[in-house]
Motif scaffolding. Structure first.
Motif, PDB file in Angstrom:
ATOM      1  N   PRO A   1       0.298   9.960   3.968  1.00 58.11           N
ATOM      2  CA  PRO A   1       1.175   9.725   5.119  1.00 58.11           C
ATOM      3  C   PRO A   1       0.475  10.017   6.442  1.00 58.11           C
ATOM      4  O   PRO A   1      -0.309  10.956   6.564  1.00 58.11           O
ATOM      5  N   MET A   2       0.755   9.180   7.415  1.00 57.36           N
ATOM      6  CA  MET A   2       0.271   9.375   8.777  1.00 57.36           C
ATOM      7  C   MET A   2       1.435   9.867   9.636  1.00 57.36           C
ATOM      8  O   MET A   2       2.566   9.983   9.174  1.00 57.36           O
ATOM      9  N   LYS A   3       1.165  10.169  10.883  1.00 61.08           N
ATOM     10  CA  LYS A   3       2.225  10.646  11.763  1.00 61.08           C
ATOM     11  C   LYS A   3       3.276   9.555  11.952  1.00 61.08           C
ATOM     12  O   LYS A   3       2.944   8.414  12.290  1.00 61.08           O
ATOM     13  N   PRO A   4       4.569   9.860  11.728  1.00 58.13           N
ATOM     14  CA  PRO A   4       5.598   8.833  11.911  1.00 58.13           C
ATOM     15  C   PRO A   4       5.680   8.380  13.366  1.00 58.13           C
ATOM     16  O   PRO A   4       5.394   9.147  14.289  1.00 58.13           O
ATOM     17  N   ILE A   5       6.064   7.136  13.539  1.00 53.03           N
ATOM     18  CA  ILE A   5       6.160   6.540  14.868  1.00 53.03           C
ATOM     19  C   ILE A   5       7.625   6.254  15.158  1.00 53.03           C
ATOM     20  O   ILE A   5       8.226   5.357  14.560  1.00 53.03           O
ATOM     21  N   HIS A   6       8.230   7.032  16.050  1.00 54.59           N
ATOM     22  CA  HIS A   6       9.633   6.830  16.421  1.00 54.59           C
ATOM     23  C   HIS A   6       9.709   5.713  17.458  1.00 54.59           C
ATOM     24  O   HIS A   6       9.061   5.774  18.509  1.00 54.59           O
ATOM     25  N   LEU A   7      10.498   4.703  17.167  1.00 53.28           N
ATOM     26  CA  LEU A   7      10.583   3.553  18.054  1.00 53.28           C
ATOM     27  C   LEU A   7      11.409   3.875  19.293  1.00 53.28           C
ATOM     28  O   LEU A   7      12.454   4.518  19.208  1.00 53.28           O
ATOM     29  N   ARG A   8      10.942   3.401  20.415  1.00 56.33           N
ATOM     30  CA  ARG A   8      11.647   3.617  21.680  1.00 56.33           C
ATOM     31  C   ARG A   8      12.697   2.544  21.928  1.00 56.33           C
ATOM     32  O   ARG A   8      13.644   2.762  22.670  1.00 56.33           O
ATOM     33  N   THR A   9      12.505   1.377  21.322  1.00 57.83           N
ATOM     34  CA  THR A   9      13.418   0.262  21.559  1.00 57.83           C
ATOM     35  C   THR A   9      14.574   0.210  20.566  1.00 57.83           C
ATOM     36  O   THR A   9      15.539  -0.517  20.794  1.00 57.83           O
ATOM     37  N   VAL A  10      14.482   0.954  19.458  1.00 58.04           N
ATOM     38  CA  VAL A  10      15.529   0.954  18.434  1.00 58.04           C
ATOM     39  C   VAL A  10      15.905   2.405  18.150  1.00 58.04           C
ATOM     40  O   VAL A  10      15.217   3.088  17.386  1.00 58.04           O
ATOM     41  N   PRO A  11      16.969   2.904  18.764  1.00 58.12           N
ATOM     42  CA  PRO A  11      17.352   4.310  18.571  1.00 58.12           C
ATOM     43  C   PRO A  11      17.537   4.648  17.095  1.00 58.12           C
ATOM     44  O   PRO A  11      18.223   3.934  16.357  1.00 58.12           O
ATOM     45  N   GLY A  12      16.881   5.726  16.668  1.00 56.81           N
ATOM     46  CA  GLY A  12      17.027   6.200  15.301  1.00 56.81           C
ATOM     47  C   GLY A  12      16.067   5.583  14.306  1.00 56.81           C
ATOM     48  O   GLY A  12      16.040   5.987  13.140  1.00 56.81           O
ATOM     49  N   ALA A  13      15.273   4.595  14.721  1.00 55.26           N
ATOM     50  CA  ALA A  13      14.361   3.923  13.796  1.00 55.26           C
ATOM     51  C   ALA A  13      12.952   4.489  13.908  1.00 55.26           C
ATOM     52  O   ALA A  13      12.541   4.982  14.961  1.00 55.26           O
ATOM     53  N   ALA A  14      12.213   4.404  12.813  1.00 50.86           N
ATOM     54  CA  ALA A  14      10.834   4.903  12.800  1.00 50.86           C
ATOM     55  C   ALA A  14       9.982   4.065  11.873  1.00 50.86           C
ATOM     56  O   ALA A  14      10.478   3.468  10.901  1.00 50.86           O
ATOM     57  N   LEU A  15       8.686   4.026  12.178  1.00 51.12           N
ATOM     58  CA  LEU A  15       7.683   3.488  11.273  1.00 51.12           C
ATOM     59  C   LEU A  15       7.109   4.657  10.480  1.00 51.12           C
ATOM     60  O   LEU A  15       6.502   5.567  11.052  1.00 51.12           O
ATOM     61  N   VAL A  16       7.331   4.643   9.183  1.00 52.22           N
ATOM     62  CA  VAL A  16       6.812   5.700   8.317  1.00 52.22           C
ATOM     63  C   VAL A  16       5.581   5.109   7.618  1.00 52.22           C
ATOM     64  O   VAL A  16       5.682   4.316   6.691  1.00 52.22           O
ATOM     65  N   VAL A  17       4.412   5.507   8.102  1.00 55.22           N
ATOM     66  CA  VAL A  17       3.151   4.836   7.771  1.00 55.22           C
ATOM     67  C   VAL A  17       2.328   5.698   6.823  1.00 55.22           C
ATOM     68  O   VAL A  17       2.293   6.929   6.940  1.00 55.22           O
ATOM     69  N   ALA A  18       1.661   5.052   5.877  1.00 61.67           N
ATOM     70  CA  ALA A  18       0.752   5.756   4.977  1.00 61.67           C
ATOM     71  C   ALA A  18      -0.459   4.869   4.698  1.00 61.67           C
ATOM     72  O   ALA A  18      -0.373   3.633   4.764  1.00 61.67           O
ATOM     73  N   LYS A  19      -1.583   5.516   4.372  1.00 58.91           N
ATOM     74  CA  LYS A  19      -2.827   4.802   4.146  1.00 58.91           C
ATOM     75  C   LYS A  19      -3.313   5.023   2.718  1.00 58.91           C
ATOM     76  O   LYS A  19      -3.199   6.129   2.172  1.00 58.91           O
ATOM     77  N   LYS A  20      -3.859   3.975   2.122  1.00 63.38           N
ATOM     78  CA  LYS A  20      -4.472   4.104   0.802  1.00 63.38           C
ATOM     79  C   LYS A  20      -5.909   4.575   0.967  1.00 63.38           C
ATOM     80  O   LYS A  20      -6.662   4.012   1.765  1.00 63.38           O
ATOM     81  N   PRO A  21      -6.310   5.601   0.232  1.00 61.03           N
ATOM     82  CA  PRO A  21      -7.678   6.113   0.385  1.00 61.03           C
ATOM     83  C   PRO A  21      -8.733   5.065   0.039  1.00 61.03           C
ATOM     84  O   PRO A  21      -8.494   4.142  -0.742  1.00 61.03           O
ATOM     85  N   GLN A  22      -9.892   5.236   0.642  1.00 66.11           N
ATOM     86  CA  GLN A  22     -11.043   4.364   0.353  1.00 66.11           C
ATOM     87  C   GLN A  22     -11.700   4.866  -0.923  1.00 66.11           C
ATOM     88  O   GLN A  22     -12.467   5.816  -0.910  1.00 66.11           O
ATOM     89  N   ARG A  23     -11.401   4.184  -2.038  1.00 65.29           N
ATOM     90  CA  ARG A  23     -11.961   4.645  -3.309  1.00 65.29           C
ATOM     91  C   ARG A  23     -12.710   3.571  -4.062  1.00 65.29           C
ATOM     92  O   ARG A  23     -13.472   3.869  -4.967  1.00 65.29           O
ATOM     93  N   ALA A  24     -12.392   2.322  -3.785  1.00 69.35           N
ATOM     94  CA  ALA A  24     -12.933   1.251  -4.604  1.00 69.35           C
ATOM     95  C   ALA A  24     -13.418   0.128  -3.709  1.00 69.35           C
ATOM     96  O   ALA A  24     -13.075   0.071  -2.530  1.00 69.35           O
ATOM     97  N   PRO A  25     -14.230  -0.793  -4.223  1.00 69.53           N
ATOM     98  CA  PRO A  25     -14.656  -1.945  -3.427  1.00 69.53           C
ATOM     99  C   PRO A  25     -13.459  -2.699  -2.878  1.00 69.53           C
ATOM    100  O   PRO A  25     -12.450  -2.871  -3.556  1.00 69.53           O
ATOM    101  N   ARG A  26     -13.597  -3.158  -1.677  1.00 69.09           N
ATOM    102  CA  ARG A  26     -12.491  -3.777  -0.945  1.00 69.09           C
ATOM    103  C   ARG A  26     -11.875  -4.963  -1.664  1.00 69.09           C
ATOM    104  O   ARG A  26     -10.675  -5.189  -1.621  1.00 69.09           O
ATOM    105  N   ASP A  27     -12.689  -5.757  -2.375  1.00 65.97           N
ATOM    106  CA  ASP A  27     -12.196  -7.013  -2.922  1.00 65.97           C
ATOM    107  C   ASP A  27     -11.882  -6.937  -4.419  1.00 65.97           C
ATOM    108  O   ASP A  27     -11.810  -7.962  -5.086  1.00 65.97           O
ATOM    109  N   SER A  28     -11.711  -5.733  -4.961  1.00 65.90           N
ATOM    110  CA  SER A  28     -11.443  -5.627  -6.384  1.00 65.90           C
ATOM    111  C   SER A  28     -10.048  -6.111  -6.708  1.00 65.90           C
ATOM    112  O   SER A  28      -9.104  -5.907  -5.957  1.00 65.90           O
ATOM    113  N   GLY A  29      -9.906  -6.755  -7.862  1.00 65.06           N
ATOM    114  CA  GLY A  29      -8.605  -7.082  -8.409  1.00 65.06           C
ATOM    115  C   GLY A  29      -7.767  -8.004  -7.576  1.00 65.06           C
ATOM    116  O   GLY A  29      -6.662  -7.659  -7.198  1.00 65.06           O
ATOM    117  N   ARG A  30      -8.207  -9.221  -7.321  1.00 61.76           N
ATOM    118  CA  ARG A  30      -7.471 -10.123  -6.451  1.00 61.76           C
ATOM    119  C   ARG A  30      -6.451 -10.978  -7.183  1.00 61.76           C
ATOM    120  O   ARG A  30      -5.696 -11.705  -6.534  1.00 61.76           O
TER     121      ARG A  30
END
Length: 371
Positions: free
Chosen positions: A336-365
């Motif tokens: 999880p990354m820091k949540p982003i509270h939207l200024r234009t939509v009261p009460g809404a947020a972007l709850v963001v998370a990142k997948k770790p860099q563990r494997a070649p970028r193009d695996s399993g297409r």
């Protein structure tokens, strides 16, 4: 402008219009409850009916007398005058020299031609009006409604247009503030119906192409909305079920789930986040856009608390907290990354998370969901 960590909240409240009324409110004299019930639902219905009958569009070009508005809208002159006066009192029209004109916020939010118009959402509120009549049944039984289970074709179409109208409010900020991996080429928009988030993302990031996954019943009505954006070469629909379909294996740089988790119970949300994590390429970003439930009812604000009740009535859960969504992301081995509270939509947020860099970028297409 709010502090980056501040959750924007707003509320409807009784407001005094002169010093005597301010004093009366301070002393607790006016029957505020009548204003918050009887007057509130009359005001809401007047705005809804004015929108449906075309009153606001009738006076958009220039002020008109009540009889002229009635002629354009094919309504009763006497009754139309009553409605127009109610809309003046509600702040949506002005009256001067025997004619009615739009106020600035009516022109912005409820006229057909405004780029910010919420007209279609207001029209969908006639459907929602019937839904909220079931709040008592829900509270007594604990059994929610499935608002899409019995939707007619007309209601499906109206719902899609309403969601597109709402998206116009917050999507520019969402696109501006969403972290996107460098060189991102593939986006999956789960439950994105009209596709406006995907369209706006692709317009900002030239290398990006997107698939919008939504229910088979939704796409016939969402497709014309997406087609109007003239982005068919880069944004396409796929009919499917977010809870059951294969989302792919390391197939996407960005996966967005917007205003969808409140339809699902906790087990379904956990499962969806795990499948999203699998579908992301290493370094990919998962974005959950939701109206979030604060830790305490004291922090929820009027909008957040009422929408939690509404979503609980019309879906499977109600709103979720950032902490709950973050726990599901961590359980899916996303960071999880820091949540982003939207200024234009009261009460809404972007709850963001990142997948770790563990494997070649193009695996399993090999996903059937790839664009």
């Amino acid at each position: 402008m709010p502090h980056p960590g501040y959750t924007l909240t707003m509320k409807l409240a009784v407001a005094a219009e002169n010093p005597i009324e301010r004093l009366a409110l301070a002393l607790g004299i006016p029957p505020v409850t009548l204003m918050e019930t009887h007057i509130s639902f009359l005001r809401a219905r007047a705005i809804m009916v004015g929108t449906k009958l075309g009153v606001f569009d009738a006076v958009a070009a220039h002020p008109l007398a009540a009889g002229e508005v009635a002629a354009r809208c094919r309504t009763s002159p006497v009754a139309t005058a009553k409605l127009l006066n109610a809309l003046v009192g509600s702040g949506y029209l002005r009256f001067s020299g025997g004619a009615y004109a739009l106020t600035p916020h009516a022109r912005k939010w409820v006229t057909r031609e405004s780029p910010h118009s919420l007209r279609d959402k207001v029209l969908f509120e006639f459907v929602e009006w019937a839904l909220v009549e079931r709040v008592e049944d829900y509270v007594r039984s604990g059994q929610p409604l499935d608002m899409h289970e019995t939707d007619s074709e007309e209601q499906w179409a109206l719902y899609q247009r309403a969601m597109r109208a709402l998206a116009g409010v917050g999507v520019p900020e969402v696109v501006r503030r969403t972290p996107v991996p460098p060189g991102a080429a593939a986006m999956l928009d789960i439950g994105g119906s009209h596709g406006y988030i995907a369209v706006a993302m692709c317009r900002r990031y030239e290398a990006l192409r997107a698939v919008v996954l939504d229910l088979p019943a939704a796409i016939p009505h969402a497709a014309p909305i997406l087609a109007a954006e003239a982005m068919a070469d880069r944004v396409v629909h796929r009919a499917g079920n977010a809870l059951a379909d294969d989302l792919g294996d390391a197939a996407w740089d960005l996966v967005v789930v917007s205003q969808l988790l409140h339809h699902f119970d906790e087990a379904a949300c956990r499962n969806l986040l795990r499948r999203i994590a699998r579908a992301l390429r290493p370094g990919g970003i998962s974005v959950v856009l939701e109206l979030v439930r604060p830790r305490s009812p004291n922090d929820a604000g009027q909008v957040g608390a009422l929408l939690d009740l509404y979503f609980a009535l019309t879906s499977q859960s109600g709103t979720w907290s950032i902490e709950e969504i973050n726990a599901w992301q961590r359980g899916a081995e996303l960071h999880p990354m820091k949540p982003i509270h939207l200024r234009t939509v009261p009460g809404a947020a972007l709850v963001v998370a990142k997948k770790p860099q563990r494997a070649p970028r193009d695996s399993g297409r090999g996903s059937i969901m790839r664009a």
